[in-house]
Write a protein that holds these residues in place. Structure first.
Motif, PDB file in Angstrom:
ATOM      1  N   ILE A 185       0.837  -1.199   0.000  1.00  0.00           N
ATOM      2  CA  ILE A 185       0.000   0.000   0.000  1.00  0.00           C
ATOM      3  C   ILE A 185       0.871   1.249   0.000  1.00  0.00           C
ATOM      4  N   ARG A 186       1.939   1.238   0.768  1.00  0.00           N
ATOM      5  CA  ARG A 186       2.808   2.409   0.865  1.00  0.00           C
ATOM      6  C   ARG A 186       3.468   2.740  -0.458  1.00  0.00           C
ATOM      7  N   THR A 187       3.897   1.728  -1.181  1.00  0.00           N
ATOM      8  CA  THR A 187       4.727   1.958  -2.365  1.00  0.00           C
ATOM      9  C   THR A 187       3.961   1.945  -3.682  1.00  0.00           C
ATOM     10  N   ASP A 188       2.752   1.412  -3.691  1.00  0.00           N
ATOM     11  CA  ASP A 188       2.000   1.250  -4.941  1.00  0.00           C
ATOM     12  C   ASP A 188       0.841   2.231  -4.968  1.00  0.00           C
ATOM     13  N   ARG A 189       0.964   3.295  -5.751  1.00  0.00           N
ATOM     14  CA  ARG A 189      -0.081   4.321  -5.824  1.00  0.00           C
ATOM     15  C   ARG A 189      -1.384   3.811  -6.409  1.00  0.00           C
ATOM     16  N   THR A 190      -1.338   2.680  -7.099  1.00  0.00           N
ATOM     17  CA  THR A 190      -2.571   2.162  -7.695  1.00  0.00           C
ATOM     18  C   THR A 190      -3.494   1.540  -6.656  1.00  0.00           C
ATOM     19  N   VAL A 191      -3.016   1.324  -5.437  1.00  0.00           N
ATOM     20  CA  VAL A 191      -3.867   0.778  -4.378  1.00  0.00           C
ATOM     21  C   VAL A 191      -4.726   1.920  -3.839  1.00  0.00           C
ATOM     22  N   LEU A 235      -3.331  10.471  -6.608  1.00  0.00           N
ATOM     23  CA  LEU A 235      -3.440   9.858  -5.291  1.00  0.00           C
ATOM     24  C   LEU A 235      -4.806   9.238  -5.027  1.00  0.00           C
ATOM     25  N   GLY A 236      -5.684   9.267  -6.031  1.00  0.00           N
ATOM     26  CA  GLY A 236      -6.949   8.566  -5.910  1.00  0.00           C
ATOM     27  C   GLY A 236      -8.087   9.359  -5.315  1.00  0.00           C
ATOM     28  N   TYR A 237      -7.925  10.678  -5.190  1.00  0.00           N
ATOM     29  CA  TYR A 237      -9.030  11.507  -4.703  1.00  0.00           C
ATOM     30  C   TYR A 237     -10.014  11.764  -5.839  1.00  0.00           C
ATOM     31  N   SER A 238     -11.267  11.957  -5.494  1.00  0.00           N
ATOM     32  CA  SER A 238     -12.295  12.146  -6.517  1.00  0.00           C
ATOM     33  C   SER A 238     -12.080  13.442  -7.283  1.00  0.00           C
ATOM     34  N   ASP A 239     -11.545  14.455  -6.597  1.00  0.00           N
ATOM     35  CA  ASP A 239     -11.235  15.719  -7.265  1.00  0.00           C
ATOM     36  C   ASP A 239     -10.311  16.532  -6.357  1.00  0.00           C
ATOM     37  N   GLN A 240      -9.882  17.688  -6.844  1.00  0.00           N
ATOM     38  CA  GLN A 240      -8.973  18.532  -6.080  1.00  0.00           C
ATOM     39  C   GLN A 240      -9.595  18.987  -4.762  1.00  0.00           C
ATOM     40  N   ALA A 241     -10.899  19.293  -4.792  1.00  0.00           N
ATOM     41  CA  ALA A 241     -11.563  19.757  -3.575  1.00  0.00           C
ATOM     42  C   ALA A 241     -11.507  18.699  -2.475  1.00  0.00           C
ATOM     43  N   HIS A 242     -11.627  17.415  -2.849  1.00  0.00           N
ATOM     44  CA  HIS A 242     -11.555  16.337  -1.869  1.00  0.00           C
ATOM     45  C   HIS A 242     -10.181  16.286  -1.217  1.00  0.00           C
ATOM     46  N   VAL A 265      -5.164   3.188   6.378  1.00  0.00           N
ATOM     47  CA  VAL A 265      -3.761   3.106   5.964  1.00  0.00           C
ATOM     48  C   VAL A 265      -3.589   3.692   4.566  1.00  0.00           C
ATOM     49  N   ILE A 266      -4.467   3.340   3.643  1.00  0.00           N
ATOM     50  CA  ILE A 266      -4.378   3.865   2.280  1.00  0.00           C
ATOM     51  C   ILE A 266      -4.462   5.393   2.292  1.00  0.00           C
ATOM     52  N   ARG A 267      -5.462   5.929   2.967  1.00  0.00           N
ATOM     53  CA  ARG A 267      -5.652   7.377   2.979  1.00  0.00           C
ATOM     54  C   ARG A 267      -4.492   8.082   3.687  1.00  0.00           C
ATOM     55  N   ARG A 268      -3.973   7.499   4.754  1.00  0.00           N
ATOM     56  CA  ARG A 268      -2.881   8.150   5.476  1.00  0.00           C
ATOM     57  C   ARG A 268      -1.621   8.225   4.626  1.00  0.00           C
ATOM     58  N   TYR A 269      -1.276   7.141   3.938  1.00  0.00           N
ATOM     59  CA  TYR A 269      -0.084   7.188   3.091  1.00  0.00           C
ATOM     60  C   TYR A 269      -0.259   8.185   1.947  1.00  0.00           C
ATOM     61  N   ARG A 286      -8.547   1.262  -3.366  1.00  0.00           N
ATOM     62  CA  ARG A 286      -9.790   0.744  -2.798  1.00  0.00           C
ATOM     63  C   ARG A 286      -9.520  -0.554  -2.044  1.00  0.00           C
ATOM     64  N   VAL A 287     -10.133  -0.656  -0.867  1.00  0.00           N
ATOM     65  CA  VAL A 287      -9.918  -1.829  -0.022  1.00  0.00           C
ATOM     66  C   VAL A 287     -10.443  -3.088  -0.696  1.00  0.00           C
ATOM     67  N   ASP A 288     -11.624  -3.025  -1.292  1.00  0.00           N
ATOM     68  CA  ASP A 288     -12.200  -4.235  -1.876  1.00  0.00           C
ATOM     69  C   ASP A 288     -11.337  -4.761  -3.026  1.00  0.00           C
ATOM     70  N   ALA A 289     -10.838  -3.866  -3.877  1.00  0.00           N
ATOM     71  CA  ALA A 289      -9.984  -4.297  -4.986  1.00  0.00           C
ATOM     72  C   ALA A 289      -8.665  -4.861  -4.472  1.00  0.00           C
ATOM     73  N   PHE A 290      -8.123  -4.244  -3.433  1.00  0.00           N
ATOM     74  CA  PHE A 290      -6.861  -4.726  -2.859  1.00  0.00           C
ATOM     75  C   PHE A 290      -7.053  -6.106  -2.238  1.00  0.00           C
ATOM     76  N   ALA A 291      -8.176  -6.313  -1.542  1.00  0.00           N
ATOM     77  CA  ALA A 291      -8.459  -7.622  -0.947  1.00  0.00           C
ATOM     78  C   ALA A 291      -8.563  -8.694  -2.030  1.00  0.00           C
ATOM     79  N   ARG A 292      -9.276  -8.384  -3.112  1.00  0.00           N
ATOM     80  CA  ARG A 292      -9.402  -9.360  -4.200  1.00  0.00           C
ATOM     81  C   ARG A 292      -8.046  -9.671  -4.826  1.00  0.00           C
ATOM     82  N   ARG A 293      -7.205  -8.669  -4.957  1.00  0.00           N
ATOM     83  CA  ARG A 293      -5.879  -8.887  -5.536  1.00  0.00           C
ATOM     84  C   ARG A 293      -5.119  -9.960  -4.767  1.00  0.00           C
ATOM     85  N   HIS A 294      -5.358 -10.047  -3.457  1.00  0.00           N
ATOM     86  CA  HIS A 294      -4.620 -10.990  -2.622  1.00  0.00           C
ATOM     87  C   HIS A 294      -5.472 -12.176  -2.174  1.00  0.00           C
TER      88      HIS A 294
END
Length: 271
Positions: free
Chosen positions: A177-183, A243-250, A215-219, A185-193
């Motif tokens: 999660i720390r090193t891979d910016r593509t992570v 970084l996966g935010y919906s928009d700049q305002a988020h 953890v995802i949001r904090r990193y 969503r939790v559900d997609a990450f869980a399925r990946r593993h």
């Protein structure tokens, strides 16, 4: 396995100001401890005026030894901090800290790490439950850096941590999660593993102390903070998308909620 400690300033607000006021450095632990310990961090200060510092905590447990002036050495376990951490240093003193890898404190602790989240527990309070707290006799803040590292190596090795495949798996997941910016969503990450979302959540609460979404949001927000302090202001809209935010305002809302200041104001304050 790392051959040198991290060199980034991630999580430290206004890192240049910190380095002008105190001596801050990191050292790796003994090789046998590196599966669980990220690094040791030392801070020494001798100040004419009080100095306030803020830190956006990592998803990691720290064990912190501190001596103010000629006073006694104190020790505490700091669970994962959900809120901005603020401290004011005065006079002179020393801190020797152990930052565990996210998930890495579980072999040193007799229960779920989530029971420490948001708390700072002194060794005096833990002495009746946790033998390492009862056995602490001081010395972690004394001597040279090499001597301080040796004390910490001896102390942690004496706690007899044992390798655990579940803990090892969680440490690897957090590092991904720390090193891979593509992570994102939790559900997609869980399925990946090959894990259910519920199973992933339970693993993180037990071993890390917080859930995978946190953890995802904090990193991601730590990366935004670091970029705001490093060089010219970034393109916030592009960074938000990266970084996966919906928009700049988020991104701006979360940045402001975590740090207490807007990205633009923070960038100006450290420029």
């Amino acid at each position: 396995m790392r051959q040198r400690p991290r060199g980034d300033s991630r999580g430290i607000l206004a890192p240049g100001r910190l380095l002008r006021q105190v001596r801050f450095r990191r050292h790796l632990p003994a090789p046998a401890l590196r599966p669980w310990v990220e690094h040791y961090w030392f801070v020494d200060w001798d100040l004419a005026e009080p100095f306030a510092q803020q830190v956006v905590p990592h998803p990691a447990v720290n064990v912190v030894f501190r001596r103010d002036g000629d006073g006694p050495e104190t020790a505490e376990v700091a669970g994962v901090g959900r809120e901005l951490f603020s401290i004011t240093l005065v006079g002179s003193g020393r801190v020797s800290g152990v930052q565990f890898r996210p998930g890495g404190f579980r072999p040193f602790w007799p229960g779920p790490v989530a029971e420490l989240t948001g708390l700072r527990r002194s060794f005096a309070d833990l002495a009746g439950r946790w033998p390492p707290a009862r056995d602490h006799t001081g010395g972690a803040c004394d001597g040279t850096d090499a001597e301080r590292c040796h004390v910490l190596d001896t102390l942690l090795t004496g706690w007899a941590p044992a390798s655990d495949p579940v803990t090892d798996e969680v440490i690897r997941l957090v590092e991904e999660i720390r090193t891979d910016r593509t992570v994102l969503r939790v559900d997609a990450f869980a399925r990946r593993h090959g894990l259910s979302t519920r199973r992933l959540q339970r693993l993180f609460l037990d071993r890390v102390g917080v859930g995978p979404k946190w953890v995802i949001r904090r990193y991601r927000i730590q990366e935004a903070i670091e970029q705001a302090a490093d060089g010219p202001p970034p393109d916030w809209a592009r960074l938000a998308a990266d970084l996966g935010y919906s928009d700049q305002a988020h991104l701006i809302r979360e940045f402001t909620a975590v740090t207490g200041t807007s990205p633009a104001a923070y960038a100006r304050s450290v420029g």
